[in-house]
Design a protein around this motif. Structure first.
Motif, PDB file in Angstrom:
ATOM      1  N   VAL A   4      29.735 -24.930  29.778  1.00 44.76           N
ATOM      2  CA  VAL A   4      29.741 -23.543  30.237  1.00 44.76           C
ATOM      3  C   VAL A   4      30.132 -22.580  29.134  1.00 44.76           C
ATOM      4  N   ASN A   5      31.048 -22.938  28.300  1.00 47.40           N
ATOM      5  CA  ASN A   5      31.535 -22.039  27.256  1.00 47.40           C
ATOM      6  C   ASN A   5      30.675 -22.067  25.999  1.00 47.40           C
ATOM      7  N   GLN A   6      29.601 -22.846  26.024  1.00 43.77           N
ATOM      8  CA  GLN A   6      28.727 -22.944  24.871  1.00 43.77           C
ATOM      9  C   GLN A   6      27.950 -21.644  24.707  1.00 43.77           C
ATOM     10  N   ARG A   7      27.911 -21.108  23.495  1.00 44.87           N
ATOM     11  CA  ARG A   7      27.201 -19.857  23.222  1.00 44.87           C
ATOM     12  C   ARG A   7      26.252 -20.048  22.067  1.00 44.87           C
ATOM     13  N   GLU A   8      25.157 -19.334  22.149  1.00 45.14           N
ATOM     14  CA  GLU A   8      24.177 -19.362  21.083  1.00 45.14           C
ATOM     15  C   GLU A   8      23.876 -17.924  20.701  1.00 45.14           C
ATOM     16  N   GLU A   9      23.860 -17.638  19.403  1.00 43.42           N
ATOM     17  CA  GLU A   9      23.594 -16.279  18.945  1.00 43.42           C
ATOM     18  C   GLU A   9      22.128 -15.926  19.184  1.00 43.42           C
ATOM     19  N   SER A  10      21.885 -14.710  19.635  1.00 44.40           N
ATOM     20  CA  SER A  10      20.533 -14.249  19.922  1.00 44.40           C
ATOM     21  C   SER A  10      19.785 -13.955  18.631  1.00 44.40           C
ATOM     22  N   SER A  11      18.489 -14.142  18.692  1.00 45.49           N
ATOM     23  CA  SER A  11      17.618 -13.793  17.563  1.00 45.49           C
ATOM     24  C   SER A  11      17.349 -12.292  17.537  1.00 45.49           C
ATOM     25  N   GLY A  12      17.711 -11.598  18.624  1.00 45.53           N
ATOM     26  CA  GLY A  12      17.383 -10.183  18.769  1.00 45.53           C
ATOM     27  C   GLY A  12      16.167  -9.978  19.649  1.00 45.53           C
ATOM     28  N   ASN A  13      15.516 -11.078  20.024  1.00 45.03           N
ATOM     29  CA  ASN A  13      14.357 -11.022  20.918  1.00 45.03           C
ATOM     30  C   ASN A  13      14.568 -12.072  22.001  1.00 45.03           C
ATOM     31  N   VAL A  14      14.901 -11.617  23.186  1.00 43.14           N
ATOM     32  CA  VAL A  14      15.197 -12.533  24.290  1.00 43.14           C
ATOM     33  C   VAL A  14      14.005 -13.428  24.603  1.00 43.14           C
ATOM     34  N   PHE A  15      12.786 -12.930  24.384  1.00 42.92           N
ATOM     35  CA  PHE A  15      11.593 -13.725  24.664  1.00 42.92           C
ATOM     36  C   PHE A  15      11.477 -14.886  23.676  1.00 42.92           C
ATOM     37  N   ALA A  16      11.850 -14.647  22.430  1.00 46.25           N
ATOM     38  CA  ALA A  16      11.869 -15.732  21.439  1.00 46.25           C
ATOM     39  C   ALA A  16      12.972 -16.725  21.776  1.00 46.25           C
ATOM     40  N   ASP A  17      14.116 -16.203  22.195  1.00 42.35           N
ATOM     41  CA  ASP A  17      15.241 -17.078  22.559  1.00 42.35           C
ATOM     42  C   ASP A  17      14.876 -17.998  23.717  1.00 42.35           C
ATOM     43  N   LEU A  18      13.988 -17.534  24.592  1.00 43.81           N
ATOM     44  CA  LEU A  18      13.551 -18.326  25.744  1.00 43.81           C
ATOM     45  C   LEU A  18      12.297 -19.149  25.438  1.00 43.81           C
ATOM     46  N   ASN A  19      11.882 -19.154  24.173  1.00 39.34           N
ATOM     47  CA  ASN A  19      10.702 -19.910  23.717  1.00 39.34           C
ATOM     48  C   ASN A  19       9.416 -19.518  24.445  1.00 39.34           C
ATOM     49  N   ILE A  20       9.280 -18.237  24.735  1.00 39.78           N
ATOM     50  CA  ILE A  20       8.070 -17.720  25.366  1.00 39.78           C
ATOM     51  C   ILE A  20       7.030 -17.497  24.266  1.00 39.78           C
ATOM     52  N   PRO A  21       5.780 -17.963  24.471  1.00 36.76           N
ATOM     53  CA  PRO A  21       4.738 -17.740  23.457  1.00 36.76           C
ATOM     54  C   PRO A  21       4.536 -16.248  23.196  1.00 36.76           C
ATOM     55  N   LYS A  22       4.228 -15.904  21.977  1.00 36.64           N
ATOM     56  CA  LYS A  22       3.996 -14.520  21.540  1.00 36.64           C
ATOM     57  C   LYS A  22       5.168 -13.612  21.911  1.00 36.64           C
ATOM     58  N   PRO A  23       6.376 -13.977  21.512  1.00 36.58           N
ATOM     59  CA  PRO A  23       7.553 -13.200  21.932  1.00 36.58           C
ATOM     60  C   PRO A  23       7.558 -11.762  21.433  1.00 36.58           C
ATOM     61  N   SER A  24       7.005 -11.497  20.249  1.00 39.53           N
ATOM     62  CA  SER A  24       7.027 -10.114  19.756  1.00 39.53           C
ATOM     63  C   SER A  24       6.131  -9.216  20.591  1.00 39.53           C
ATOM     64  N   LEU A  25       5.058  -9.770  21.151  1.00 37.89           N
ATOM     65  CA  LEU A  25       4.184  -8.989  22.024  1.00 37.89           C
ATOM     66  C   LEU A  25       4.911  -8.626  23.319  1.00 37.89           C
ATOM     67  N   TYR A  26       5.618  -9.584  23.899  1.00 42.99           N
ATOM     68  CA  TYR A  26       6.381  -9.306  25.127  1.00 42.99           C
ATOM     69  C   TYR A  26       7.490  -8.292  24.867  1.00 42.99           C
ATOM     70  N   LEU A  27       8.154  -8.420  23.724  1.00 42.65           N
ATOM     71  CA  LEU A  27       9.213  -7.461  23.391  1.00 42.65           C
ATOM     72  C   LEU A  27       8.623  -6.067  23.193  1.00 42.65           C
ATOM     73  N   ALA A  28       7.483  -5.971  22.526  1.00 39.29           N
ATOM     74  CA  ALA A  28       6.840  -4.666  22.312  1.00 39.29           C
ATOM     75  C   ALA A  28       6.476  -4.022  23.642  1.00 39.29           C
ATOM     76  N   LYS A  29       5.910  -4.808  24.561  1.00 42.98           N
ATOM     77  CA  LYS A  29       5.569  -4.271  25.883  1.00 42.98           C
ATOM     78  C   LYS A  29       6.826  -3.775  26.599  1.00 42.98           C
ATOM     79  N   ALA A  30       7.900  -4.532  26.515  1.00 46.87           N
ATOM     80  CA  ALA A  30       9.152  -4.132  27.163  1.00 46.87           C
ATOM     81  C   ALA A  30       9.684  -2.839  26.548  1.00 46.87           C
ATOM     82  N   GLN A  31       9.578  -2.709  25.238  1.00 42.49           N
ATOM     83  CA  GLN A  31      10.063  -1.500  24.575  1.00 42.49           C
ATOM     84  C   GLN A  31       9.196  -0.294  24.919  1.00 42.49           C
ATOM     85  N   LEU A  32       7.885  -0.486  25.004  1.00 46.37           N
ATOM     86  CA  LEU A  32       7.000   0.612  25.406  1.00 46.37           C
ATOM     87  C   LEU A  32       7.296   1.047  26.837  1.00 46.37           C
ATOM     88  N   ALA A  33       7.466   0.074  27.731  1.00 43.41           N
ATOM     89  CA  ALA A  33       7.793   0.390  29.123  1.00 43.41           C
ATOM     90  C   ALA A  33       9.130   1.119  29.206  1.00 43.41           C
TER      91      ALA A  33
END
Length: 107
Positions: A4-33
């Protein structure tokens, strides 16, 4: 078992952290929205007013404001920003960091 206390530093892109394909595209869409939602909030627009300006129905406005972006591509989000009176500037430049993939960013 994950501790439970285990922590991992974020890459700055939650989609990349979750291993979602094309994470920069998802982040860009989220930022535009997010930009669209900020403008709507600043102008104190209702869902009906926002729907009229963007040419969509209230259900789509609700989806957009809740972050349900599957029905929205970047082109459509760009169009929404234009309809709200914003200019969009796209800069294309060579990718120089061989340690990571080329990315899409909203600044």
């Amino acid at each position: 078992m994950i501790e439970v206390n285990q922590r991992e530093e974020s890459s700055g892109n939650v989609f990349a952290d979750l291993n979602i394909p094309k994470p920069s595209l998802y982040l860009a869409k989220a930022q535009l929205a997010h930009q669209i939602c900020e403008i709507v909030r600043e102008r104190n627009l209702s869902q009906v007013e926002t729907a009229e300006i963007l040419g969509i129905d209230r259900a789509q406005v609700l989806a957009l404001t809740k972050g349900n972006l599957d029905g929205f591509n970047c082109d459509r989000l760009f169009m929404f920003l234009n309809l709200l009176g914003l200019d969009i500037k796209i800069t294309v430049r060579p990718h120089t960091d061989s340690n990571r993939e080329a990315e899409i960013r909203v600044c």
